[in-house]
Write a protein that holds these residues in place. Structure first.
Motif, PDB file in Angstrom:
ATOM      1  N   VAL A  15       0.785  -1.173  -0.007  1.00 42.94           N
ATOM      2  CA  VAL A  15       0.081   0.100   0.048  1.00 42.94           C
ATOM      3  C   VAL A  15       0.846   1.145   0.100  1.00 42.94           C
ATOM      4  N   LEU A  16       0.608   2.047  -0.959  1.00 42.92           N
ATOM      5  CA  LEU A  16       1.478   3.372  -1.039  1.00 42.92           C
ATOM      6  C   LEU A  16       0.570   4.352  -0.595  1.00 42.92           C
ATOM      7  N   LEU A  17       0.605   5.089   0.608  1.00 42.78           N
ATOM      8  CA  LEU A  17      -0.027   6.293   0.913  1.00 42.78           C
ATOM      9  C   LEU A  17       0.486   7.483   0.572  1.00 42.78           C
ATOM     10  N   ALA A  18      -0.043   8.022  -0.549  1.00 40.90           N
ATOM     11  CA  ALA A  18       0.558   8.942  -1.260  1.00 40.90           C
ATOM     12  C   ALA A  18      -0.221  10.363  -1.286  1.00 40.90           C
ATOM     13  N   PHE A  19      -1.420  10.478  -0.991  1.00 43.41           N
ATOM     14  CA  PHE A  19      -2.028  11.592  -1.013  1.00 43.41           C
ATOM     15  C   PHE A  19      -1.733  12.749   0.256  1.00 43.41           C
ATOM     16  N   GLY A  20      -2.001  13.781  -0.269  1.00 45.09           N
ATOM     17  CA  GLY A  20      -1.597  15.033   0.480  1.00 45.09           C
ATOM     18  C   GLY A  20      -1.852  16.404  -0.348  1.00 45.09           C
ATOM     19  N   VAL A  21      -1.987  17.458   0.342  1.00 44.95           N
ATOM     20  CA  VAL A  21      -1.781  18.900  -0.358  1.00 44.95           C
ATOM     21  C   VAL A  21      -1.098  19.828   0.241  1.00 44.95           C
ATOM     22  N   LEU A  22      -0.319  20.708  -0.589  1.00 44.37           N
ATOM     23  CA  LEU A  22       0.786  21.687  -0.118  1.00 44.37           C
ATOM     24  C   LEU A  22       0.020  22.838   0.733  1.00 44.37           C
ATOM     25  N   GLN A  53      -6.588  17.921   7.850  1.00 46.40           N
ATOM     26  CA  GLN A  53      -7.661  16.901   7.808  1.00 46.40           C
ATOM     27  C   GLN A  53      -6.805  15.881   6.631  1.00 46.40           C
ATOM     28  N   THR A  54      -6.620  16.528   5.594  1.00 45.86           N
ATOM     29  CA  THR A  54      -6.111  15.543   4.198  1.00 45.86           C
ATOM     30  C   THR A  54      -4.780  14.949   4.702  1.00 45.86           C
ATOM     31  N   ASN A  55      -3.903  15.789   5.100  1.00 49.55           N
ATOM     32  CA  ASN A  55      -2.403  15.148   5.098  1.00 49.55           C
ATOM     33  C   ASN A  55      -2.277  14.480   6.270  1.00 49.55           C
ATOM     34  N   TYR A  56      -3.178  14.677   7.729  1.00 48.51           N
ATOM     35  CA  TYR A  56      -2.981  13.930   8.929  1.00 48.51           C
ATOM     36  C   TYR A  56      -4.274  12.866   9.203  1.00 48.51           C
ATOM     37  N   THR A  57      -5.396  13.735   9.354  1.00 52.97           N
ATOM     38  CA  THR A  57      -6.344  12.916   9.803  1.00 52.97           C
ATOM     39  C   THR A  57      -6.939  11.785   8.864  1.00 52.97           C
ATOM     40  N   GLY A  58      -6.862  12.268   7.592  1.00 51.37           N
ATOM     41  CA  GLY A  58      -7.309  11.342   6.777  1.00 51.37           C
ATOM     42  C   GLY A  58      -6.125  10.110   6.331  1.00 51.37           C
ATOM     43  N   ALA A  59      -4.893  10.408   6.504  1.00 45.55           N
ATOM     44  CA  ALA A  59      -4.021   9.552   6.564  1.00 45.55           C
ATOM     45  C   ALA A  59      -4.050   8.374   7.754  1.00 45.55           C
ATOM     46  N   VAL A  60      -4.386   8.931   8.900  1.00 42.97           N
ATOM     47  CA  VAL A  60      -4.642   8.055  10.178  1.00 42.97           C
ATOM     48  C   VAL A  60      -5.556   6.936   9.932  1.00 42.97           C
ATOM     49  N   SER A  61      -6.662   7.462   9.167  1.00 42.27           N
ATOM     50  CA  SER A  61      -7.837   6.666   9.000  1.00 42.27           C
ATOM     51  C   SER A  61      -7.666   5.733   8.001  1.00 42.27           C
ATOM     52  N   ALA A  62      -6.994   6.312   6.878  1.00 42.75           N
ATOM     53  CA  ALA A  62      -6.659   5.152   5.977  1.00 42.75           C
ATOM     54  C   ALA A  62      -5.587   4.177   6.300  1.00 42.75           C
ATOM     55  N   ASN A  93       6.203  27.561   6.110  1.00 41.36           N
ATOM     56  CA  ASN A  93       5.117  26.461   5.601  1.00 41.36           C
ATOM     57  C   ASN A  93       4.780  25.676   6.766  1.00 41.36           C
ATOM     58  N   PHE A  94       4.520  26.420   8.120  1.00 41.74           N
ATOM     59  CA  PHE A  94       4.224  25.481   9.344  1.00 41.74           C
ATOM     60  C   PHE A  94       3.108  24.860   9.460  1.00 41.74           C
ATOM     61  N   ILE A  95       2.241  25.299   8.530  1.00 40.32           N
ATOM     62  CA  ILE A  95       0.803  24.313   8.434  1.00 40.32           C
ATOM     63  C   ILE A  95       1.044  23.042   7.814  1.00 40.32           C
ATOM     64  N   TYR A  96       1.582  23.329   6.688  1.00 42.44           N
ATOM     65  CA  TYR A  96       1.825  21.781   6.035  1.00 42.44           C
ATOM     66  C   TYR A  96       2.807  21.110   6.916  1.00 42.44           C
ATOM     67  N   GLY A  97       4.061  21.803   7.040  1.00 43.14           N
ATOM     68  CA  GLY A  97       4.903  21.061   7.997  1.00 43.14           C
ATOM     69  C   GLY A  97       4.435  20.468   9.255  1.00 43.14           C
ATOM     70  N   SER A  98       3.455  21.217   9.955  1.00 43.96           N
ATOM     71  CA  SER A  98       3.057  20.448  11.225  1.00 43.96           C
ATOM     72  C   SER A  98       2.261  19.306  10.901  1.00 43.96           C
ATOM     73  N   SER A  99       1.561  19.406   9.472  1.00 40.71           N
ATOM     74  CA  SER A  99       0.561  18.168   9.260  1.00 40.71           C
ATOM     75  C   SER A  99       1.560  17.023   8.770  1.00 40.71           C
ATOM     76  N   LYS A 100       2.465  17.278   8.326  1.00 42.50           N
ATOM     77  CA  LYS A 100       3.429  16.036   7.900  1.00 42.50           C
ATOM     78  C   LYS A 100       4.235  15.641   9.219  1.00 42.50           C
ATOM     79  N   ALA A 101       4.608  16.289  10.032  1.00 43.75           N
ATOM     80  CA  ALA A 101       5.035  15.934  11.279  1.00 43.75           C
ATOM     81  C   ALA A 101       4.356  14.959  12.117  1.00 43.75           C
TER      82      ALA A 101
END
Length: 251
Positions: free
Chosen positions: A89-96, A114-123, A154-162
């Protein structure tokens, strides 16, 4: 099942129009991957991606999947695993996102999170459970060096990726010894549609180079992959820069 060289014969891509994911799929199809599922929002782009992979000789199917609709994840992903084992499984979705806009529109910032973190946790949890049930498989999570230390730009994107990175590392520890392999991939700046128009950062890379690193990591059963590898040293240094100094750096 994976072949003797560790190449998956079946692949599920979450984020079916991701350039990195498609470059990875092409590379794996050139080896031995024969069945590919592309999960994403129904669109001409998703169908074009599927058609392109079919031209390479793979059996490619699409499934409707929206990172923001976590209530529908179990049904959508369950449909895929019900068709047979998935080797990778390759989890590759995300938005900048747009940092300047998102700071002034909290709702937009929340959608990035929600896209980068919450959605990824669920999937990620749903796929991990299915992989554990079948007793084998790899979950590859596309993180980012942006999650290593939040930057003003880019701390919003960065924090979601963290958050995503920490989740994936913890999930890998939780699944250790079960037969399921979790690999976190941390690319730097990648030349793609998502970054089009942005000034390239040092050590910028391409989807194809990331795909090569993913394939190599699978073969080695790596747990963390940096792309390019030099970023491991660079980010280790940046993590230890005093905050007062870090604020003045042009990063």
């Amino acid at each position: 099942m994976k072949d003797a060289f560790g190449t998956p014969q079946s692949l599920l891509v979450l984020g079916g129009t991701s350039e990195i994911a498609l470059a990875t799929a092409r590379r794996l199809i050139a080896r031995r991957t024969r069945t590919v599922w592309l999960a994403g929002r129904p669109s001409p782009a998703l169908e074009t991606a599927a058609s392109g992979l079919r031209d390479l000789g793979a059996d490619v199917r699409t499934v409707a999947f929206d990172a923001l609709d976590s209530d529908a994840h179990e049904a959508a992903l369950g449909k895929v695993f019900a068709e047979g084992d998935i080797d990778m499984v390759l989890l590759a979705f995300g938005v900048l996102g747009d940092q300047a806009r998102d700071e002034n529109e909290p709702g937009a910032a929340v959608r990035v999170a929600q896209t980068n973190y919450t959605g990824a946790v669920s999937a990620g949890l749903i796929c991990a459970k299915s992989l554990q049930t079948q007793g084998h498989g790899s979950l590859v999570v596309l993180s980012s060096v942006a999650g290593e230390r939040a930057r003003r730009a880019n701390f919003i994107y960065g924090s979601s990726k963290a958050g995503l990175d920490a989740f994936a590392q913890g999930l890998g520890d939780a699944l250790y010894g079960t037969g399921v392999h979790v690999m976190v991939v941390r690319p730097g700046f990648v030349h793609s549609k998502m970054t089009a128009g942005l000034p390239a950062a040092p050590l910028a890379t391409t989807p194809e180079i990331v795909a090569t690193a993913i394939e190599t990591g699978l073969r080695r059963r790596s747990e963390t992959v940096w792309v390019p590898g030099t970023l491991r040293v660079v980010m280790s240094a940046l993590r230890h820069v005093p905050r007062a100094v870090f604020r003045r750096l042009p990063v």
